[in-house]
Enzyme design. Structure first.
Site, PDB file in Angstrom:
ATOM      1  N   GLU A 199      -4.954   2.041  -7.485  1.00  0.00           N
ATOM      2  CA  GLU A 199      -5.267   3.124  -6.560  1.00  0.00           C
ATOM      3  C   GLU A 199      -6.612   3.796  -6.804  1.00  0.00           C
ATOM      4  O   GLU A 199      -7.254   4.301  -5.879  1.00  0.00           O
ATOM      5  CB  GLU A 199      -4.122   4.154  -6.618  1.00  0.00           C
ATOM      6  CG  GLU A 199      -2.921   3.553  -5.934  1.00  0.00           C
ATOM      7  CD  GLU A 199      -1.577   4.119  -6.330  1.00  0.00           C
ATOM      8  OE1 GLU A 199      -0.987   4.806  -5.500  1.00  0.00           O
ATOM      9  OE2 GLU A 199      -1.103   3.850  -7.453  1.00  0.00           O
TER      10      GLU A 199
ATOM     11  N   LYS B 102     -10.660 -10.666 -12.977  1.00  0.00           N
ATOM     12  CA  LYS B 102     -10.795 -11.107 -11.584  1.00  0.00           C
ATOM     13  C   LYS B 102      -9.868 -10.287 -10.670  1.00  0.00           C
ATOM     14  O   LYS B 102     -10.307  -9.730  -9.665  1.00  0.00           O
ATOM     15  CB  LYS B 102     -10.459 -12.596 -11.489  1.00  0.00           C
ATOM     16  CG  LYS B 102     -10.949 -13.244 -10.228  1.00  0.00           C
ATOM     17  CD  LYS B 102     -10.890 -14.750 -10.360  1.00  0.00           C
ATOM     18  CE  LYS B 102     -11.550 -15.406  -9.155  1.00  0.00           C
ATOM     19  NZ  LYS B 102     -11.554 -16.869  -9.282  1.00  0.00           N
TER      20      LYS B 102
ATOM     21  N   ILE C 235       3.001  -7.553  -5.561  1.00  0.00           N
ATOM     22  CA  ILE C 235       2.733  -7.179  -4.160  1.00  0.00           C
ATOM     23  C   ILE C 235       1.326  -7.614  -3.753  1.00  0.00           C
ATOM     24  O   ILE C 235       0.730  -7.069  -2.834  1.00  0.00           O
ATOM     25  CB  ILE C 235       2.961  -5.674  -3.926  1.00  0.00           C
ATOM     26  CG1 ILE C 235       2.046  -4.820  -4.817  1.00  0.00           C
ATOM     27  CG2 ILE C 235       4.420  -5.325  -4.194  1.00  0.00           C
ATOM     28  CD1 ILE C 235       2.040  -3.345  -4.451  1.00  0.00           C
ATOM     29  N   GLY C 236       0.839  -8.622  -4.476  1.00  0.00           N
ATOM     30  CA  GLY C 236      -0.492  -9.131  -4.167  1.00  0.00           C
ATOM     31  C   GLY C 236      -1.524  -8.688  -5.182  1.00  0.00           C
ATOM     32  O   GLY C 236      -2.704  -9.033  -5.086  1.00  0.00           O
ATOM     33  N   THR C 237      -1.076  -7.945  -6.185  1.00  0.00           N
ATOM     34  CA  THR C 237      -1.996  -7.330  -7.137  1.00  0.00           C
ATOM     35  C   THR C 237      -2.287  -8.212  -8.345  1.00  0.00           C
ATOM     36  O   THR C 237      -3.210  -7.936  -9.091  1.00  0.00           O
ATOM     37  CB  THR C 237      -1.388  -6.017  -7.652  1.00  0.00           C
ATOM     38  OG1 THR C 237      -0.063  -6.298  -8.114  1.00  0.00           O
ATOM     39  CG2 THR C 237      -1.309  -4.988  -6.544  1.00  0.00           C
TER      40      THR C 237
ATOM     41  N   PHE D  95       0.826  -1.223   0.000  1.00  0.00           N
ATOM     42  CA  PHE D  95       0.000   0.000   0.000  1.00  0.00           C
ATOM     43  C   PHE D  95       0.855   1.266   0.000  1.00  0.00           C
ATOM     44  O   PHE D  95       0.426   2.305   0.478  1.00  0.00           O
ATOM     45  CB  PHE D  95      -0.963   0.019   1.194  1.00  0.00           C
ATOM     46  CG  PHE D  95      -1.814  -1.218   1.315  1.00  0.00           C
ATOM     47  CD1 PHE D  95      -2.634  -1.606   0.266  1.00  0.00           C
ATOM     48  CD2 PHE D  95      -1.793  -1.996   2.454  1.00  0.00           C
ATOM     49  CE1 PHE D  95      -3.407  -2.752   0.364  1.00  0.00           C
ATOM     50  CE2 PHE D  95      -2.563  -3.144   2.556  1.00  0.00           C
ATOM     51  CZ  PHE D  95      -3.377  -3.526   1.510  1.00  0.00           C
TER      52      PHE D  95
ATOM     53  N   ILE E 271      -9.009  -3.932 -19.228  1.00  0.00           N
ATOM     54  CA  ILE E 271      -8.712  -4.697 -18.013  1.00  0.00           C
ATOM     55  C   ILE E 271      -8.083  -6.023 -18.443  1.00  0.00           C
ATOM     56  O   ILE E 271      -8.684  -6.780 -19.209  1.00  0.00           O
ATOM     57  CB  ILE E 271      -9.996  -4.913 -17.197  1.00  0.00           C
ATOM     58  CG1 ILE E 271     -10.615  -3.568 -16.787  1.00  0.00           C
ATOM     59  CG2 ILE E 271      -9.708  -5.763 -15.959  1.00  0.00           C
ATOM     60  CD1 ILE E 271      -9.697  -2.630 -16.026  1.00  0.00           C
TER      61      ILE E 271
END
Lengths: 744, 326
Positions: free
Chosen positions: A703, A631, A459-461, A233, A627
């Site tokens: 973001e 998901k 980073i988890g994205t 974050f 996109i």
């Protein structure tokens, strides 16, 4: 060639590792002879360290060392502003004997086990010469130096004076902390002159550079490994002191040392979103045309470093207005150094700007969407450049339709459901659409698999997954045969995961590298005896292509050919690589303004009999180009909305003016949204590929989902309760009366 | 955390003899040991004790073993049916993970969440008698408006104990001087000038059971907890109400408040204001005003007075409009 995988809802390729506990986070790596470092943190906000009394701790079981300023060589400063590298805080730990904020490292205890180190750290006595800390805005000396931001367009002050309708309000966003699930941690391991660091970071290459600078060694001597990151974050963009202390401790002991930041210090020692006090003045004609916008921000930074929360950028760009003046001043407080947090600048900036727009709409007796459409910016108001792709109007319209906005009764308290009063609110969202440079290597292996690698990180994205998607799209090799290797500074240089730029940055490089690897296989196909497509010298080579992982003649079905690995085997190759470097596309930046947009609609339910407020609906419409993974993309937006609910309703670090301690530095007292606080969330993408940014038309989405949530909720809360929340978060005492925690 | 001796015991007798600090679910003790707020020399693990049963008492009522976990107690059929206020209170507390560990005896002795009690760098009379109270001029939004003294305004955090207060529970103990039964309303002591003393328990005395009297016929009960977020948070204010109606009249009323007192706060004033009266909004308001008449707000918690009234009024409205449970 299959293209359906781009834009599909793809499960993250690293998912099985994560849910089975095999994903290696920073402290999961196994290092032999590992020692454990635990910080001794300042319990005062402003002091001088007179003495570190460590003899008790030193004698405790398992204790290997108690490091502090008195017994360690000084660390170097990072070469910030001279190099493209940045630490969370420019002052390295133990640099001087001053305590600038609560939670600053005073010493590091290293022991054979974590428990031994913790017990000993509790026994280190620090003698302070204590001074009164300044932790509230009101305690700060006046801003020093010039404003950090000052920009004017037209004559905002003059236009405000003569405006028919004026709004002048001040909005305060408190300190928020990132607190990702995985706490900051570093495991440092020296082998001779070489330092290996297992960390959790949003940027392995920046980390590598900073640690080399701080330890005073060549950058090639440092390797940074961060295959998984339990979220950042923004808090993990730059290395913080624990990384430097782990390296220092490991050097001192000549054995690997691990330092993990305890949860309580995640509130103080690794950055935060700074408090911002934002005055917004808007002037408009009676029919809602903005004639003047002024946005003045005062924001604390730490005593040791400067960080500017660029709140006013949105004011210069979101609406068509000829007269705009923005200004930001910094003051210094005894708090840790602030750092970017998801949507830095824009998110708190929009709390002020979009709240002001909603208040102005009420003054004008206008629908807030109508006010925004009246001032819609067809081109970027600052640069006058056309937008690369802007469909904000459609976001408003789709959102309004889906939410049922036409049924809104704007009168406060007028919409009821049972015991509850419903409140509706909306706000715009905007975020930059950036693209940087990246190098990617793609390897096609003779076992029929592929490998893509880059020194960026997931980073988890979902970054791992988009790498695999592009390789699959380009080669037809199925997703689970594509290995993606990220999070290692030895890999081809890739971007820091920040600013929602990674996807737009890496896509072209993955595509180009994959194309190159495929081209080499096709070349080999016609060059190699034993290949069905072999064209001996002097003969006409057939035109070949690769589909579904098979090499075939272009005018024949793929099944007429052979799996690509047979070409490699025929040539006795282990693999063929492609490597490509792309971006940043600076020329296009001169021609277009690049932004992502959105509109967010929120409903709260207010039960006045028991003063209970809950968020009951949240709709987000996003214009972020194509996109790539529906998901992961939806997940990004909805996760950001949850964060926005926390921002509007719960989150606030409260500093004790006596000590500088955030008094609520734990998860029981610093509230974030629980599942029960989050209603069904809805996310709609208006999907217009932005081909000016890259050939996939994708912009970042990390973001933008947070950008308008809090101001939309503030409007909804007003609609339900009649109370304007100009200081976040909402507190029940805003309605019931009574003093709130002093934060400014 | 500092080193300590650890003993596990299998009988109540050996627990009492062990002369240490009892460890049950550990959700308070271990937490505070990590913070060095509690530094017991000996930890006596009472988890193996045979006190995990919920049993109907022969003459009516319920006996709850001290080791019954909060989640088990909340979901016990008799509790759900006869004492819904208790089930609701338990389920409003903490998180499922914590409730699976926390015990009945331990929850009665849950320590305050006062930020200054929990940080050994601050003065705290509860932690260290005579050192001062950092909450008095600190951030005291979560602190008590009832039962505080000049030395301590720490809120008792339990939800379960508030419900048990309204249910007129009895605490059964065994200690060096034998067994005794203590009415819950006499169990907690106000901070006064010695805030470190929180209950009437003597050193070594172990809670073995809690008993609840049989609810009089037709009793209805309810727990309402108000807080900033929907789950996993301590109460800003809560109300436990147990009422027996005769027609439109309130025959018997028991009321306790949480989140506002230095102990789980039984309110005889509110009960007196309601018993024998009609169940009307006006009477509920009067009872709420009576309950909070003695409240003393601190700098940041004045809103709790109004919020506690709201909790009580709404809880009374809810319970009096309920379908007859019997």
């Amino acid at each position: 060639m299959s293209t359906s995988i781009i834009g599909a809802a793809v499960n993250r390729v690293d998912g099985p590792l994560k849910v089975s506990g095999q994903a290696q986070y920073a402290v999961d790596h196994k290092l032999e002879n590992l020692a454990y470092g635990v910080g001794v943190f300042s319990t005062m906000g402003n002091a001088r360290v007179v003495r570190v009394e460590a003899s008790d701790a030193q004698g405790m079981p398992g204790v290997l060392a108690v490091l502090h300023r008195g017994n360690t060589p000084p660390l170097y400063r990072p070469a910030e502003r001279l190099e493209h590298s940045r630490a969370g805080e420019i002052r390295p730990p133990f640099e001087d004997d001053q305590v600038y904020y609560y939670g600053q490292y005073v010493a590091l205890v290293i022991a054979n086990t974590l428990e031994q180190a913790q017990a000993a750290a509790d026994k280190v006595r620090v003698q302070y010469d204590v001074r009164k800390p300044a932790v509230l805005l009101s305690e700060a000396p006046a801003p020093q130096g010039p404003p950090r931001v000052h920009s004017t367009r037209g004559d905002a002050a003059g236009a405000f004076e003569s405006a028919a309708v004026k709004l002048d309000e001040t909005y305060t966003v408190p300190v928020e902390v990132h607190n990702p699930m995985e706490m900051h941690a570093t495991m440092a391991h020296w082998e001779g002159e070489n330092l290996t660091l297992y960390v959790t970071t949003q940027g392995v290459l920046n980390y590598q550079k900073v640690l080399a600078e701080v330890m005073g060694i060549p950058v090639e001597n440092v390797r940074v490994i961060s295959p998984f990151c339990g979220s950042g974050f923004g808090g993990k963009l730059f290395p913080w002191p624990e990384s430097m202390l782990a390296a220092l401790g490991a050097q001192h002991l000549k054995r690997p040392v691990r330092v993990q930041v305890p949860r309580s210090m995640m509130f103080t020692t690794v950055g935060h979103r700074p408090l911002t006090q934002q005055r917004v003045r808007l002037g408009a004609t009676a029919d809602g045309q903005l004639v003047s916008m002024q946005h003045d921000v005062v924001q604390p930074t730490s005593m040791v470093d400067e960080y500017v929360e660029y709140c006013t950028g949105v004011t210069k760009t979101l609406y068509a207005c000829e007269n705009v003046e923005v200004r930001q001043d910094l003051v210094r407080l005894n708090v840790g150094t602030p750092t970017p947090m998801r949507g830095p600048g824009a998110v708190p900036g929009l709390v002020a700007l979009e709240s002001a727009m909603n208040e102005l709409a009420e003054k004008l007796g206008m629908d807030p969407i109508a006010l925004r459409l009246k001032n819609y910016a067809e081109t970027d108001p600052g640069s006058k450049l056309p937008y690369s792709s802007k469909h904000l109007r459609e976001c408003y319209q789709k959102g309004a339709e889906q939410f049922g906005w036409a049924k809104r009764n704007p009168k406060v308290g007028s919409m009821r459901r049972g015991n509850e009063i419903l409140g509706w609110g909306m706000a715009s969202a905007i975020w930059d659409a950036g693209r940087g440079g990246a190098t990617v290597r793609v390897r096609l292996n003779s076992d029929g698999t592929a490998r893509a690698s880059c020194a960026t990180q997931d980073i988890g994205t979902g970054t791992y997954t988009i790498f695999a998607q592009v390789v699959t799209e380009k080669t037809g090799i199925v997703l689970d045969k594509v290995q993606v290797v990220l999070g290692d500074s030895t890999l081809p240089p890739g971007p820091t995961s920040g600013g929602s730029t990674v996807t737009a940055t890496v896509l072209p490089a993955i595509a180009k590298a994959t194309d190159q690897a495929v081209q080499r296989v096709l070349q080999a196909a016609v060059m190699t005896p034993g290949s069905p497509f072999f064209a001996p010298h002097g003969t006409q080579a057939p035109k070949v292509a690769m589909t579904n992982g098979w090499v075939h003649e272009v005018d024949k079905p793929y099944s007429s050919g052979v799996p690509f690995e047979e070409i490699l085997i025929a040539r006795r190759l282990a693999a063929l690589d492609g490597e490509a470097t792309t971006g940043p596309d600076l020329a296009n930046r001169e021609r277009y303004a690049f932004n992502s947009f959105g509109a967010q609609f929120m409903e709260v339910a207010w039960d006045p009999g028991i003063a209970r407020l809950r968020v009951s609906r949240a709709l987000t419409v996003i214009d972020a180009g194509k996109i790539i993974n529906r998901k992961a993309g939806t997940n990004q937006v909805l996760g950001a909305v949850v964060m926005g609910i926390g921002m509007a309703m719960f989150e606030e670090a409260i500093y004790d003016p006596r000590t500088g301690k955030p008094i609520n530095n734990n998860f029981a007292d610093y509230l974030v949204a629980t599942n029960a606080d989050v209603p069904e969330l809805e996310c709609i993408f208006v999907e217009y590929p932005d081909y000016h940014l890259n050939e996939y038309g994708a912009r970042g989405i990390g973001e933008i989902g947070l950008a308008g949530v809090a101001p939309a909720l503030a409007m909804a809360i007003y609609h339900a309760t009649g109370v304007r929340v100009r200081t976040l978060p909402f507190r029940v005492e805003d309605v019931l009366g009574g003093e709130r925690a002093t934060i400014v | 955390m500092q080193e300590f001796r650890y003993r596990q015991v299998r009988t109540v007798e050996s627990a009492v003899r062990a002369n240490g600090t009892y460890l049950a679910g550990g959700t308070t003790l271990v937490d505070l040991m990590k913070l060095n707020v509690l530094q017991p020399a000996t930890v006596v693990d009472v988890n193996p004790l045979p006190l995990a049963q919920v049993e109907a008492l022969p003459g009516g009522g319920l006996q709850i073993g001290a080791m019954v976990r909060n989640s088990d107690l909340a979901n016990h059929p008799t509790v759900k049916q006869e004492y819904p206020v208790l089930s609701e209170a338990l389920l409003s507390g903490a998180s499922p993970q914590l409730r699976n560990m926390a015990t009945t005896g331990g929850n009665l002795l849950q320590k305050t969440r006062c930020s200054y009690y929990r940080d050994t760098n601050y003065a705290c009379n509860k932690r260290e008698q005579g050192s001062g109270c950092s909450a008095m001029d600190g951030y005291n939004r979560m602190h008590a408006v009832l039962g505080g003294s000049a030395d301590c305004v720490a809120t008792h955090p339990s939800d379960m104990a508030v419900a048990m207060m309204a249910l007129e529970a009895t605490v059964h103990t065994e200690g060096p001087n034998g067994v005794r039964a203590i009415a819950l309303r006499d169990f907690y002591v106000l901070p006064g000038t010695s805030p470190s003393i929180e209950t009437v328990l003597q050193p070594g005395e172990l809670i073995t059971h809690v008993t609840l009297p049989a609810p009089p016929h037709g009793t209805r009960s309810h727990y309402l907890k108000l807080r900033d977020r929907a789950q996993y948070e301590f109460a800003l204010a809560s109300a436990a109400v147990v009422v027996q109606m005769h027609g439109k009249h309130l025959a018997r009323v028991r009321i306790a408040l949480g989140g506002v007192g230095t102990r789980p706060w039984r309110s005889p004033e509110a009960e007196r204001a309601l018993e024998g009266r009609e169940a009307t909004a006006g009477n509920f308001q009067k009872a709420a005003a009576a309950a909070m008449a003695g409240a003393k707000p601190l700098k940041y918690n004045a809103f709790k007075i109004e919020l506690a009234k709201m909790a009580l009024v709404r809880a009374l409205e809810t319970v009096t409009q309920m379908e007859h449970a019997g």
